[in-house]
Motif scaffolding. Structure first.
Motif, short mmCIF file in Angstrom:
data_model
loop_
_atom_site.label_atom_id
_atom_site.label_comp_id
_atom_site.label_asym_id
_atom_site.label_seq_id
_atom_site.Cartn_x
_atom_site.Cartn_y
_atom_site.Cartn_z
N GLN A 90 26.53 -34.52 27.78
CA GLN A 90 26.77 -35.74 28.56
C GLN A 90 28.27 -36.01 28.68
O GLN A 90 29.01 -35.82 27.72
N ARG A 93 32.37 -40.41 29.10
CA ARG A 93 32.42 -41.76 29.69
C ARG A 93 31.05 -42.43 29.68
O ARG A 93 30.94 -43.64 29.65
N GLU A 94 29.98 -41.62 29.71
CA GLU A 94 28.62 -42.16 29.64
C GLU A 94 28.21 -42.40 28.19
O GLU A 94 27.63 -43.44 27.87
N CYS A 95 28.53 -41.45 27.34
CA CYS A 95 28.17 -41.57 25.93
C CYS A 95 28.85 -42.77 25.29
O CYS A 95 28.22 -43.55 24.58
N SER A 97 30.56 -45.42 26.82
CA SER A 97 30.96 -46.33 27.90
C SER A 97 31.63 -47.60 27.38
O SER A 97 32.54 -48.14 28.02
#
Length: 140
Positions: A90, A93-95, A97
């Motif tokens: 992943q 930036r998603e992990c 956030s």
């Protein structure tokens, strides 16, 4: 075509994914084609070498490519808490956030040819379970 059993996938896994404890096993069974990194067969020799090093090392995390996709070992799993295993492959930036505004400049600098990042006792408020917690990390 019949689905491969876990033991079949492990036997067919490239040598650079050997070892690595539980995360090594997860990496061998993981469908990397659904991540920004792409299928294992398309990985560059450099990425293969770095992942092999990661699996044999206690240094916990490797970020790869322009999306900063997360590749990690057993040492990083406790840092992720409940974010594991969905964080494998992943983008960071998603992990992370909730702290991306802090991490992005620290990662961007060396990625774009700037100096290496090193910060000791960096205070971060992260959400790795059902509540936000204050944490302190050395980031490199």
């Amino acid at each position: 075509m019949a689905a491969l059993k876990s033991s079949d996938r492990t036997a067919a896994a490239p040598a650079f994914l050997a070892g690595g404890g539980e995360m090594g096993a997860l990496m061998r069974a993981f469908d990397w084609s659904k991540t920004p990194i792409g299928p294992v067969e398309s990985w560059s020799p450099t990425l293969r070498t770095m992942v092999s090093f990661l699996l044999a090392n206690r240094f916990p995390l490797l970020l790869w490519g322009p999306h900063y996709a997360s590749i990690y070992n057993d040492a990083y799993r406790p840092i992720l808490g409940a974010k594991h295993p969905r964080s494998i492959g992943q983008p960071v930036r998603e992990c992370w956030s909730e702290i991306w505004h802090v991490l992005k400049p620290l990662i961007d600098a060396p990625f774009h040819g700037g100096p290496a990042t090193w910060m000791e006792d960096l205070e971060l408020e992260i959400q790795r379970s059902d509540f936000a917690e204050e944490t302190h990390f050395t980031v490199a």
